[in-house]
Motif scaffolding. Structure first.
Motif, PDB file in Angstrom:
ATOM      1  N   ASP A 102       0.810  -1.224   0.000  1.00 44.27           N
ATOM      2  CA  ASP A 102       0.000   0.000   0.000  1.00 44.27           C
ATOM      3  C   ASP A 102       0.846   1.279   0.000  1.00 44.27           C
ATOM      4  OD1 ASP A 102      -2.398   1.440  -0.041  1.00 44.27           O
ATOM      5  OD2 ASP A 102      -2.380   1.647   2.143  1.00 44.27           O
ATOM      6  N   PHE A 103       1.640   1.466  -1.045  1.00 43.17           N
ATOM      7  CA  PHE A 103       2.425   2.689  -1.179  1.00 43.17           C
ATOM      8  C   PHE A 103       1.499   3.857  -1.493  1.00 43.17           C
ATOM      9  CE2 PHE A 103       5.939  -0.232  -1.534  1.00 43.17           C
ATOM     10  CZ  PHE A 103       7.009   0.477  -1.020  1.00 43.17           C
ATOM     11  N   GLN A 104       1.788   4.992  -0.864  1.00 41.41           N
ATOM     12  CA  GLN A 104       1.010   6.215  -1.043  1.00 41.41           C
ATOM     13  C   GLN A 104       1.961   7.381  -1.298  1.00 41.41           C
ATOM     14  OE1 GLN A 104      -2.421   6.324  -0.967  1.00 41.41           O
ATOM     15  NE2 GLN A 104      -2.287   4.088  -0.819  1.00 41.41           N
ATOM     16  N   PRO A 105       1.484   8.416  -2.015  1.00 42.46           N
ATOM     17  CA  PRO A 105       2.331   9.599  -2.200  1.00 42.46           C
ATOM     18  C   PRO A 105       2.730  10.194  -0.842  1.00 42.46           C
ATOM     19  CG  PRO A 105       0.423   9.693  -3.643  1.00 42.46           C
ATOM     20  CD  PRO A 105       0.198   8.542  -2.714  1.00 42.46           C
ATOM     21  N   ALA A 106       3.992  10.553  -0.718  1.00 39.94           N
ATOM     22  CA  ALA A 106       4.511  11.151   0.523  1.00 39.94           C
ATOM     23  C   ALA A 106       5.805  11.871   0.212  1.00 39.94           C
ATOM     24  CB  ALA A 106       4.748  10.074   1.575  1.00 39.94           C
ATOM     25  N   GLU A 107       6.024  12.965   0.880  1.00 38.38           N
ATOM     26  CA  GLU A 107       7.256  13.744   0.703  1.00 38.38           C
ATOM     27  C   GLU A 107       8.182  13.517   1.888  1.00 38.38           C
ATOM     28  OE1 GLU A 107       8.404  15.768  -1.820  1.00 38.38           O
ATOM     29  OE2 GLU A 107       6.692  14.978  -2.928  1.00 38.38           O
ATOM     30  N   PRO A 108       9.457  13.240   1.618  1.00 42.17           N
ATOM     31  CA  PRO A 108      10.402  13.110   2.739  1.00 42.17           C
ATOM     32  C   PRO A 108      10.666  14.465   3.375  1.00 42.17           C
ATOM     33  CG  PRO A 108      11.534  12.868   0.634  1.00 42.17           C
ATOM     34  CD  PRO A 108      10.074  13.001   0.328  1.00 42.17           C
ATOM     35  N   ASP A 109      11.115  14.423   4.634  1.00 44.83           N
ATOM     36  CA  ASP A 109      11.565  15.647   5.290  1.00 44.83           C
ATOM     37  C   ASP A 109      12.744  16.213   4.508  1.00 44.83           C
ATOM     38  OD1 ASP A 109       9.689  15.401   7.326  1.00 44.83           O
ATOM     39  OD2 ASP A 109      11.063  14.285   8.622  1.00 44.83           O
ATOM     40  N   GLN A 110      13.053  17.440   4.778  1.00 45.37           N
ATOM     41  CA  GLN A 110      14.204  18.087   4.140  1.00 45.37           C
ATOM     42  C   GLN A 110      15.456  17.252   4.410  1.00 45.37           C
ATOM     43  OE1 GLN A 110      14.094  20.845   2.240  1.00 45.37           O
ATOM     44  NE2 GLN A 110      16.273  20.767   1.855  1.00 45.37           N
ATOM     45  N   PRO A 111      16.196  16.851   3.372  1.00 46.97           N
ATOM     46  CA  PRO A 111      17.409  16.062   3.599  1.00 46.97           C
ATOM     47  C   PRO A 111      18.499  16.923   4.236  1.00 46.97           C
ATOM     48  CG  PRO A 111      17.267  16.675   1.299  1.00 46.97           C
ATOM     49  CD  PRO A 111      15.983  17.129   1.954  1.00 46.97           C
ATOM     50  N   PRO A 112      19.463  16.295   4.876  1.00 40.47           N
ATOM     51  CA  PRO A 112      20.607  17.070   5.380  1.00 40.47           C
ATOM     52  C   PRO A 112      21.231  17.873   4.240  1.00 40.47           C
ATOM     53  CG  PRO A 112      20.690  14.824   6.204  1.00 40.47           C
ATOM     54  CD  PRO A 112      19.588  14.869   5.177  1.00 40.47           C
ATOM     55  N   GLY A 113      21.756  19.029   4.567  1.00 35.40           N
ATOM     56  CA  GLY A 113      22.303  19.936   3.562  1.00 35.40           C
ATOM     57  C   GLY A 113      23.288  19.303   2.598  1.00 35.40           C
ATOM     58  N   ALA A 114      24.125  18.406   3.103  1.00 33.78           N
ATOM     59  CA  ALA A 114      25.136  17.781   2.255  1.00 33.78           C
ATOM     60  C   ALA A 114      24.524  16.878   1.191  1.00 33.78           C
ATOM     61  CB  ALA A 114      26.108  16.975   3.118  1.00 33.78           C
ATOM     62  N   LEU A 115      23.261  16.466   1.385  1.00 37.26           N
ATOM     63  CA  LEU A 115      22.614  15.563   0.427  1.00 37.26           C
ATOM     64  C   LEU A 115      21.641  16.274  -0.515  1.00 37.26           C
ATOM     65  CD1 LEU A 115      21.805  12.553   2.770  1.00 37.26           C
ATOM     66  CD2 LEU A 115      23.666  12.749   1.108  1.00 37.26           C
ATOM     67  N   ALA A 116      21.264  17.485  -0.208  1.00 37.13           N
ATOM     68  CA  ALA A 116      20.226  18.179  -0.975  1.00 37.13           C
ATOM     69  C   ALA A 116      20.531  18.224  -2.468  1.00 37.13           C
ATOM     70  CB  ALA A 116      20.030  19.587  -0.429  1.00 37.13           C
ATOM     71  N   GLN A 117      21.767  18.417  -2.842  1.00 38.50           N
ATOM     72  CA  GLN A 117      22.132  18.536  -4.260  1.00 38.50           C
ATOM     73  C   GLN A 117      21.932  17.234  -5.043  1.00 38.50           C
ATOM     74  OE1 GLN A 117      26.369  19.129  -4.923  1.00 38.50           O
ATOM     75  NE2 GLN A 117      26.792  18.237  -2.910  1.00 38.50           N
ATOM     76  N   PHE A 118      21.822  16.102  -4.341  1.00 43.29           N
ATOM     77  CA  PHE A 118      21.686  14.817  -5.019  1.00 43.29           C
ATOM     78  C   PHE A 118      20.235  14.354  -5.161  1.00 43.29           C
ATOM     79  CE2 PHE A 118      25.803  14.803  -2.769  1.00 43.29           C
ATOM     80  CZ  PHE A 118      26.632  14.785  -3.885  1.00 43.29           C
ATOM     81  N   MET A 119      19.299  15.092  -4.584  1.00 47.60           N
ATOM     82  CA  MET A 119      17.891  14.712  -4.650  1.00 47.60           C
ATOM     83  C   MET A 119      17.363  14.963  -6.068  1.00 47.60           C
ATOM     84  SD  MET A 119      16.995  13.621  -1.612  1.00 47.60           S
ATOM     85  CE  MET A 119      15.243  13.787  -1.369  1.00 47.60           C
TER      86      MET A 119
END
Length: 168
Positions: A102-119
């Motif tokens: 039962d997968f549903q649409p969901a947004e992850p929390d803000q990633p750590p700053g060092a990972l944001a560029q890879f999202m």
């Protein structure tokens, strides 16, 4: 007798100063930026998240929780493993297509700053609480978000354990 008292005070002062220096060194060592160093190796992730299959293009952090400004007491340490990786082509569609999850649409929390560029920029994340429980049965916490368009997974876990058959 005053000489012995002075000697005792001096020793106490030397011990106190030595302790302060040692604590300061521990603080400096624990507040370094190792938790901000983005890792790209996939083997540790594949050992912990075997249900995801082979992974590639990993960018993740292993952060010792409680390190930083305060000195933590000895004992068990919590480790946050957070990041993203790609599954083999079509891997996400296979996982999210299982009706019992039962997968549903969901947004992850803000990633750590060092990972944001890879999202992925235009990701359409989905999540299943039953899949999270399946993946983190022995861990304190875990959330897995999948984007079928890029075959990406974003994970945010605490104390993920290697699968019993995967070794340490």
């Amino acid at each position: 007798m005053g000489g012995f008292a002075d000697l005792g005070r001096r020793r106490a002062l030397v011990l106190a100063l030595g302790g302060a220096v040692a604590l300061s060194a521990c603080r400096q060592g624990s507040s370094g930026t190792d938790g901000d160093k983005v890792r790209t190796d996939v083997a540790p992730l594949e050992r912990r998240f075997t249900a995801l299959g082979p992974l590639s293009d990993a960018h993740w952090l292993g952060v010792v929780m409680g390190s930083g400004e305060r000195v933590s007491a000895p004992g068990p340490t919590d480790v946050r493993v957070v990041g993203l990786a790609r599954l083999r082509e079509g891997g996400v569609a296979t996982l999210v297509g299982a009706p019992q999850r039962d997968f549903q649409p969901a947004e992850p929390d803000q990633p750590p700053g060092a990972l944001a560029q890879f999202m992925p920029q235009s990701a359409r994340w989905v999540r299943s609480e039953s899949f999270d429980r399946e993946m983190t049965s022995d861990a304190d916490y875990g959330a897995f978000y999948f984007d079928p368009g890029t075959d990406s997974v974003y994970f945010d876990t605490i104390n993920p354990s290697p699968a019993s058959s995967a070794g340490p």
